[in-house]
Structures are given as structure tokens and as C-alpha cells.
Design an enzyme around this catalytic site. Sequence first.
Site, mmCIF file in Angstrom:
data_model
loop_
_atom_site.group_PDB
_atom_site.id
_atom_site.type_symbol
_atom_site.label_atom_id
_atom_site.label_comp_id
_atom_site.label_asym_id
_atom_site.label_seq_id
_atom_site.Cartn_x
_atom_site.Cartn_y
_atom_site.Cartn_z
ATOM 1 N N CYS A 190 -0.314 4.128 1.911
ATOM 2 C CA CYS A 190 -0.318 5.533 3.223
ATOM 3 C C CYS A 190 0.745 5.527 3.953
ATOM 4 C CB CYS A 190 -1.859 5.079 3.267
ATOM 5 S SG CYS A 190 -1.313 2.886 4.277
ATOM 6 N N CYS B 51 0.704 -0.702 0.443
ATOM 7 C CA CYS B 51 -0.116 -0.073 -0.143
ATOM 8 C C CYS B 51 0.800 1.325 -0.140
ATOM 9 C CB CYS B 51 -1.072 -0.083 1.160
ATOM 10 S SG CYS B 51 -2.612 0.970 1.151
ATOM 11 N N GLU C 151 -17.049 -7.622 -4.718
ATOM 12 C CA GLU C 151 -15.819 -7.435 -3.960
ATOM 13 C C GLU C 151 -15.039 -8.685 -4.008
ATOM 14 O OE1 GLU C 151 -13.318 -4.446 -4.460
ATOM 15 O OE2 GLU C 151 -15.683 -2.925 -4.514
ATOM 16 N N LYS D 176 -11.443 -8.044 6.226
ATOM 17 C CA LYS D 176 -10.707 -7.116 7.679
ATOM 18 C C LYS D 176 -11.968 -5.878 8.085
ATOM 19 C CE LYS D 176 -6.813 -3.831 6.648
ATOM 20 N NZ LYS D 176 -6.062 -3.290 6.971
ATOM 21 N N LYS E 109 -12.521 -5.012 2.749
ATOM 22 C CA LYS E 109 -11.654 -3.817 3.732
ATOM 23 C C LYS E 109 -12.529 -2.979 3.642
ATOM 24 C CE LYS E 109 -7.523 -1.574 4.136
ATOM 25 N NZ LYS E 109 -5.805 -1.458 4.095
#
Length: 322
Positions: free
Chosen positions: A117, A115, A229, A244, A191
Amino acid sequence: MRMRRVRNKKILREMVRESRLSVKDFIYPLFVVEGEDIKREIPSLPGVYHFSVDRLEEEILELVDLGIPAVILFGLPQHKDAHGSQAYAEDGIIQRAIRKIKEVSRDILVVTDVCMCEYTDHGHCGILNEDGNVENDLTVSYLEKISLSHARAGADIIAPSDMMDFRVKGIRRALDEGGFEDVPIMAYSAKFASSYYGPFRDAAGSAPSFGDRKAYQMDFHNSDEAMVEIELDLDEDADFVIVKPALAYLDILQRASETFNTRFVAYNVSGEYAMLKNAVDQGILAPEVIYESLIAMKRAGAQLIISYHAKEVALQMKEGRL
Ligand code: PBG
Ligand code: ZN
């Protein structure tokens, strides 16, 4: 069929249990930081530490000794920029950590969280356009680069947690073209945009500097959408599917595991850990509550569990206390 109930015979009760927890179910999260000789407890996650690369050895050997089969890595880079360039740098924090772990032991698998972030100066999970929105397709091309650099460093499993559309497909193609057909993808498919990630964002320094992640993480009011998804990620060839958070989303896990024939992973996230850990440490709840919660994830259909509790539970198992 009527089942004769099993009463009072402890051995038989254990034999007919429908769910079990094994140390081999666990994936343990590790936070790696720049610097030297660092093993520092994370304030928001008591019992979990930041490690510098040179201090990973002792931790890895301890995990191997406990029988924990895999870790998932998160990195705190030296510097952040708009393109998260430390995420795909050959000498980035994660790339060095992977090489170190592989040097220390061949008995533990390395999963890497992919990721942006933790690496972007704005703290969002992708590349932003002029309006401050994440650019999906451009971000996917970066995720491919990051995944490849992890695989090159020796990662065993790639776990994209960004929630961009079509990233599993892109990463799969990039890995295949790079000669990493054998590296599976563990996709964070379901998620949710959740307040349970709070302690993690402190630990990883990855809170967005403005706005939130609701544009790319799922709305927790929805369950059908989670199934869509998951189906999309499986169509794109995901090898494992992560749900999650775990505890507040057991309905999603249960439904998904009844709907799809794949390997499900429950991510028992930082906020869930902190709640139980603090309650146990303060004597509000009995320590057994942790095992009970992990069994709930198994009952709901998890094959594997990513959990900050893994070490302490593995120790209890090893000492025959569980
Ligand atoms: C990165 C990422 C997050 C977590 C795992 N990968 C944070 C987020 O999405 O904000 C959270 C894990 C945890 O809370 O334990 N996107
Ligand atoms: Zn992210």
C-alpha cells in the site's frame, strides 16, 4: 488454594507481579523517506519522525543505547506505480535502509513490514484487477519478491501485513528457496479493518485512493474468524503472530494466547499512540497511563509489543523512573 494477599510491602509487591515489561519486549517503528538530511516530526504522530537513510545512524545508535532490540521499517518511496515496483527494487528505500542499519549496528534486529500500500499509486495492499479488486494470488507472488529482496538486503524478520490468503506459505517457500531458511516470518494474522490506523496512513502516505481495505482486513465484529486466521498462518509456518490493533483488541489477544502455543506480538497502532500521547501532552491523563496500557498487553498474552511509545518508555526504564 487461598493466596495470602500482599499488602503494603513494596518490594514484595514487585516480586509477586504476574506481568512485567522489559525493554527487550519492544519493537520500534521507523519511517524512512527519500532525500537527504531529513529528520522531520510526523504531524499525526507527535514525537515520531521521518528519517532519510543518511540520518538513520543517529537514531539507530540511540535505540541501541536504550537497549531496544528491534525496529520495524516502513518506507515512503520515490515514486508509486500500479505494481508497487519500488517495494522490491534492489535500491528501494527499505532495501537501502536495511543495509544502512546493518552497517551501523549489529546489535539491533531489523523487521520489515511487507505490504504494497505504500508503493502502489492506488494505495491498496495488492495488485488490482480490472474491477478494482485486489488479485490475491498475483499479489502473493509480489509479496514473495518483496520479502526476498528484504532478506537479501539483510532483514532479520519478515512481517507481511497485507492479509492476502496463503501469503505466509508463499513467502516461506520463497525465503527457503532463496537460502533464507533462518529468516522468521512475523505474520499480521489478526489484522482488523480499523480506524485506528489513521495517523499511520498520513505518516506513510498509504491511504487507499478509493474504497477501503474491508475486503482483505478483518471485520472487527468477529473473534472466531481471528482464531481461524491465526490457525491458518501457523499451519503455513508463521513464527510469530501479530494481533493488531492492540488496545481495543485485547480480548482477541487473550483468547489467541490461550488457544495457541506460539509467540504473540501486540501491535500498539498509531491511533492508539496518538490518543494517549495527546491526552498526556495536554495534561488530561497522567503519563503513567502509557505503562499501564502496555502492561495490559503483556497481561493479555503479548510476548512482544510493537509500539511508538517504546523510546520514551525505554528512556524512563533506563533512568530508573519506571
Ligand atoms: C500496511 C500497514 C498499516 C499499518 C501497519 N502496516 C496500515 C494499514 O493497514 O492501513 C498500521 C500501523 C499503525 O497504525 O500504526 N498495511
Ligand atoms: Zn497495506
